[in-house]
Motif scaffolding. Structure first.
Motif, mmCIF file in Angstrom:
data_model
loop_
_atom_site.group_PDB
_atom_site.id
_atom_site.type_symbol
_atom_site.label_atom_id
_atom_site.label_comp_id
_atom_site.label_asym_id
_atom_site.label_seq_id
_atom_site.Cartn_x
_atom_site.Cartn_y
_atom_site.Cartn_z
ATOM 1 N N ASP A 153 8.148 5.676 -48.343
ATOM 2 C CA ASP A 153 8.712 4.323 -48.279
ATOM 3 C C ASP A 153 8.658 3.637 -49.633
ATOM 4 O O ASP A 153 9.580 2.880 -49.994
ATOM 5 N N THR A 154 7.567 3.875 -50.398
ATOM 6 C CA THR A 154 7.475 3.246 -51.732
ATOM 7 C C THR A 154 8.571 3.773 -52.653
ATOM 8 O O THR A 154 9.193 3.008 -53.407
ATOM 9 N N GLU A 155 8.836 5.057 -52.593
ATOM 10 C CA GLU A 155 9.885 5.619 -53.455
ATOM 11 C C GLU A 155 11.268 5.174 -53.000
ATOM 12 O O GLU A 155 12.176 4.999 -53.823
ATOM 13 N N SER A 197 5.095 -10.031 -52.591
ATOM 14 C CA SER A 197 4.903 -9.001 -51.575
ATOM 15 C C SER A 197 5.861 -9.259 -50.422
ATOM 16 O O SER A 197 6.342 -10.383 -50.220
ATOM 17 N N THR A 198 6.145 -8.182 -49.647
ATOM 18 C CA THR A 198 7.016 -8.321 -48.466
ATOM 19 C C THR A 198 6.293 -9.005 -47.322
ATOM 20 O O THR A 198 6.940 -9.420 -46.344
ATOM 21 N N VAL A 199 4.951 -9.138 -47.423
ATOM 22 C CA VAL A 199 4.165 -9.824 -46.393
ATOM 23 C C VAL A 199 3.503 -11.024 -47.048
ATOM 24 O O VAL A 199 2.797 -10.871 -48.047
ATOM 25 N N ALA A 201 10.073 -2.338 -45.049
ATOM 26 C CA ALA A 201 9.220 -3.526 -45.007
ATOM 27 C C ALA A 201 8.497 -3.666 -43.678
ATOM 28 O O ALA A 201 7.398 -4.235 -43.615
ATOM 29 N N THR A 202 9.106 -3.173 -42.586
ATOM 30 C CA THR A 202 8.446 -3.276 -41.288
ATOM 31 C C THR A 202 7.313 -2.257 -41.141
ATOM 32 O O THR A 202 6.373 -2.488 -40.384
ATOM 33 N N ARG A 203 7.428 -1.120 -41.815
ATOM 34 C CA ARG A 203 6.387 -0.084 -41.691
ATOM 35 C C ARG A 203 5.207 -0.322 -42.634
ATOM 36 O O ARG A 203 4.051 -0.164 -42.245
ATOM 37 N N HIS A 204 5.503 -0.717 -43.890
ATOM 38 C CA HIS A 204 4.442 -0.841 -44.883
ATOM 39 C C HIS A 204 4.676 -2.072 -45.732
ATOM 40 O O HIS A 204 5.773 -2.628 -45.781
#
Length: 852
Positions: free
Chosen positions: A73-75, A248-250, A231-234
């Motif tokens: 997900d980061t990549e 951050s996304t959160v 964004a929903t997973r991590h």
């Protein structure tokens, strides 16, 4: 087939069972009990370890899957942001190319930039900055116009500005140098949000014309361009170089501390590469009791089994405690005997060897089997000393052995021998009955060698001290006891410590302790409390002592030392210097005669000038007498005229008497006598006498004597002799060179001086305007009988130097230069005095000049 079948047979159950049975029978009973107890326990522990390993493997598989998910997900987020940033960079490069090629004005730039910013919400503003860091136009998503936006930007500092060195300025300079788009480090904009800039250089025909600045809001970049499924997973965050989260996304709740993620993956924010990093975070799922109930049931059953096995083990442990204690005690005693460096040997009542330790075997070279059971004569007895060793053994067995042991000779197995000291004592058992004899033996070969070397060294040291011509003595401080005296001391003073006291200054036990220790010794009653270490590290200056009873002079050197028994002592070394002192006295007498001779020679050279000087007052006296006699005969003189003529006659006679008195005092032979003297008086007498010679040679003299000079402790006649010699030499140099009247003068100065090396001193200097001295003359002018004059004896300057140095002064000569030309010579000598510092600073400013 038989060869191949043997390994298969060895692995069959029956041979394996036989081997295990054979191994089990070889174990001791205690070890069999221990293995029987530990077997079930190990089995239960292995089963529990297998269950735990299975759970641990499954848990690690789950963690690896989560780590792969976070990394993926980061990549993905990195790839999405990279694509967006590259697309925005291309649009800004296109706009920059149009600005350069079409020469658009600010209004056209604002319209195009507004359209670009409206399509791309992550771009918070687009600015046009000239090559002089001036804002020409700026478009912001807030809705400001170009003019106001430039003014606000200049105030807040989000654009490059001259005189600063922030991130915008760094990116501006990099774009100007590289001539390609450059991303700036992160910064905070006027709204307090973290942003970073891309600066595209504007290159026209004249070169660098400015930059287009596009400012990205990091929060909008993550919100709009990180995929929603990621964004929903991590949690995806943007970090700076110090690992501080910029966005951050959160969104974290205010006042709440963020929980550190267990799984983290970092990738750079490409293509910016400005220190920003994307961080993906993931968390492992926690374990629950329901999910792992099987694991806890296994653990409980294994714990119950272990508890039952531990009960059996405790029973077996009590059984083996007595056996272990006995084994430990035996092993300890044997280890202690084996680790000893002293050889141990046990004999029974028939002198048969029953025990030897490893140290005894190592000393003799024989093994334990070679010695056990042997009776006298023993194999380690030398063949030539068997009878002596047998006699010593019987003496030891009868209890007549000395308490300090017996020194014997021992032979090794290889035939070499060594010296040993043997101690024998009865061997008594626990019932108090003697069962034999115990012998301990130590090797004393090295100790004996060292002792012999020390004895030889002491003998050599004593021989050297006895052969010295100087008296060496050591006296204990408390009580005053003569500890050592060599042959020379005994020859001069006998064995009496009074001689040491005479040499040390009249006190037994040494003179006063060295300076610097007084404050440390105030609370000490007598010499027994002196700090020996400080005294032994402190030496003393050599001094000369005259012993009246021997009519001898000694050069005495002393120091404190710690004697062999630890007490404080004083050592004196007295060297006979009687012959040297007598030679010095004879040399002083010869120097005194040379000084008187020099003064007589000086007055002999000045004889014609003195005669001319005396002729004037004598002629005046004769004229006054003849005039008075003629007027008395003619009865042509009154009382007042007669008295005036007699006064003038007496004045001229007094003048002649003063000249004769000064000459007589100068050449009179007397013992050197130092006394307080005034520099001005010495200079006045010297100039009075030297003036006769100076007037004859038509040489003028200028004198300057500083005021408030301290008195000198000197012999005035000797200092006057030095000044006269220097003045006479200067006058002769000027006269022999036939110098004109403008250069026929001498300057005599007397001033105080002070230096860190020599302290306070008075300097006498004689300066002439003569031809100077050659270098070879300056190097040799103090040598005896060296002179540049045809009729000179070469003793004048040598005597001057001796006189000055006898007063602890210094004399030197130097030429005076005007560029490369020598225009004169200067002789100067100093006499040490005590000069107050205030008098050095406040010297006299007046100068008395007299021209003759």
């Amino acid at each position: 087939m038989s060869f191949l079948s043997r390994p298969l047979d060895s692995l069959s159950p029956e041979p394996l069972r036989r081997r295990l049975a054979l191994w089990w029978r070889r174990q001791s009973p205690a070890r069999q009990d221990r293995l029987a107890t530990l077997g079930p326990l190990v089995s239960v522990l292995l089963f529990l370890a297998a269950i735990i390993s299975a759970f641990w493997y499954l848990r690690n598989e789950e963690i690896d899957r989560e780590m792969e998910s976070v990394k993926r997900d980061t990549e993905i987020a990195q790839l999405a942001l990279r694509s967006r940033l590259i697309d925005n960079q291309e649009q800004l490069v296109r706009l920059a190319r149009e600005v350069v090629t079409r020469q658009v004005d600010s209004q056209e730039f604002v319209s195009q930039a507004q359209a670009l910013a409206a399509e791309r919400p992550e771009i918070s503003e687009i600015s046009w900055v000239t090559g002089q860091m001036a804002c020409r136009a700026r478009v912001s998503n807030v809705g400001q116009n170009a003019t106001n936006a430039c003014q606000i930007t200049a105030e807040t500092g989000s654009l490059p500005r001259a005189g600063r060195s922030g991130p915008p300025e760094q990116a501006f300079n990099a774009a100007r140098q590289r001539r390609q788009p450059v991303y700036s480090p992160p910064l905070i904009n006027s709204q307090g949000a973290p942003v970073f800039q891309i600066q595209v250089p504007l290159m026209d025909r004249n070169g660098f014309a400015g930059v287009l600045v596009g400012e990205y809001t990091i929060e909008a970049l993550l919100r709009y361009h990180v995929p929603s499924e990621v964004a929903t997973r991590h949690v995806i965050s943007v970090m700076d170089g110090d690992e501080h989260s910029l966005s951050s996304t959160v969104t974290q709740m205010p006042g709440q501390v963020a929980r550190r993620a267990a799984i983290v993956h970092y990738v750079p924010l490409a293509p910016a590469l400005n220190g920003l990093v994307l961080r993906g975070q993931g968390w492992r799922a926690g374990l629950t009791f329901v999910d792992n109930i099987l694991f806890w049931m296994v653990v409980a059953l294994a714990g119950l089994t272990v508890w039952m096995l531990l009960g059996t083990w405790r029973h077996m442990r009590r059984r083996t405690q007595i056996q272990n204690a006995l084994t430990l005690e035996t092993n300890f005693r044997r280890a202690m005997e084996n680790s000893m460096l002293t050889g141990m040997r046990a004999m029974d009542m028939e002198t048969r060897i029953t025990y030897v330790n490893p140290a005894f075997c190592a000393m003799t070279g024989f093994s334990e089997s070679d010695l056990i059971g042997r009776t006298p004569p023993y194999p380690f007895w030398p063949n030539d000393r068997r009878e002596e060793n047998a006699r010593l053994l019987q003496q030891e067995l009868q209890g007549r052995s000395p308490s300090g042991g017996v020194e014997v000779r021992i032979a090794r197995k290889d035939g070499s021998t060594f010296d040993a000291r043997v101690y024998v004592s009865p061997l008594v058992d626990h019932r108090g009955k003697q069962t034999g004899w115990m012998t301990s033996m130590t090797n004393i070969t090295e100790a004996k060698r060292v002792r012999d070397q020390l004895s030889a060294s002491h003998e050599r040291f004593t021989t050297v001290l006895e052969g010295l011509d100087a008296a060496v003595s050591v006296l204990g401080v408390q009580p005053p006891e003569l500890l050592f005296a060599n042959r020379s001391y005994r020859m001069w003073f006998g064995a009496d410590p009074a001689g040491h006291a005479v040499l040390a200054g009249g006190q037994l036990g040494g003179s006063t302790p060295p300076r610097g220790l007084d404050e440390d010794l105030d609370a000490v009653d007598d010499y027994s409390g002196l700090p020996a270490e400080a005294l032994t590290e402190t030496g003393s200056d050599p001094r000369e002592v005259y012993v009246e009873s021997l009519d001898m002079w000694f050069d005495v050197r002393s120091r404190y030392l710690a004697w062999t028994d630890g007490r404080l002592a004083q050592m004196l070394i007295a060297t006979d210097i009687t012959t040297r002192r007598r030679a010095e006295a004879l040399a002083a007498q010869q120097a005194e005669k040379a000084q008187v001779t020099s003064r007589l020679m000086t007055m002999g050279e000045m004889a014609s000038s003195v005669a001319h000087e005396l002729n004037q007052p004598l002629t005046a006296i004769a004229n006054y007498c003849n005039g008075m006699l003629s007027r008395v005969r003619g009865d042509n003189i009154d009382k007042e005229s007669l008295m005036a003529a007699l006064e003038k006659t007496a004045k001229q006679a007094d003048r002649a008497g003063q000249i004769i008195h000064r000459i007589r005092a100068f050449v009179k032979r007397s013992e050197p006598q130092r006394q307080p003297a005034n520099a001005a008086a010495i200079v006045e007498d010297a100039v009075e006498l030297a003036g006769i010679e100076l007037r004859r040679r038509n040489v003028a003299i200028h004198t300057y004597v500083a005021q408030r000079l301290p008195q000198m402790q000197v012999d005035p006649i000797l200092i006057e002799q030095v000044i006269m010699n220097l003045l006479k030499n200067a006058a002769e140099a000027i006269d022999n060179a036939a110098l004109p009247a403008s250069r026929r003068h001498i300057e005599l100065r007397v001033v105080p001086k002070h230096s860190a090396e020599l302290g306070g001193q008075i300097e006498f200097s004689v300066t002439d305007m003569g031809p100077g001295l050659p270098d070879e003359v300056i190097a040799r002018m103090y040598e005896a009988f060296f002179s540049t004059k045809a009729d000179g004896l070469g003793i004048g300057l040598g005597l001057c130097r001796s006189i000055v140095e006898s007063h602890q002064g210094r004399i030197k000569a130097e030429n005076l230069y005007n560029g490369p030309l020598v225009v004169g010579c200067r002789f100067a000598f100093t006499i040490p005095v005590e000069i107050p510092r205030q008098e050095l600073a406040a010297g006299a400013r007046t100068e008395s000049n007299s021209t003759l």
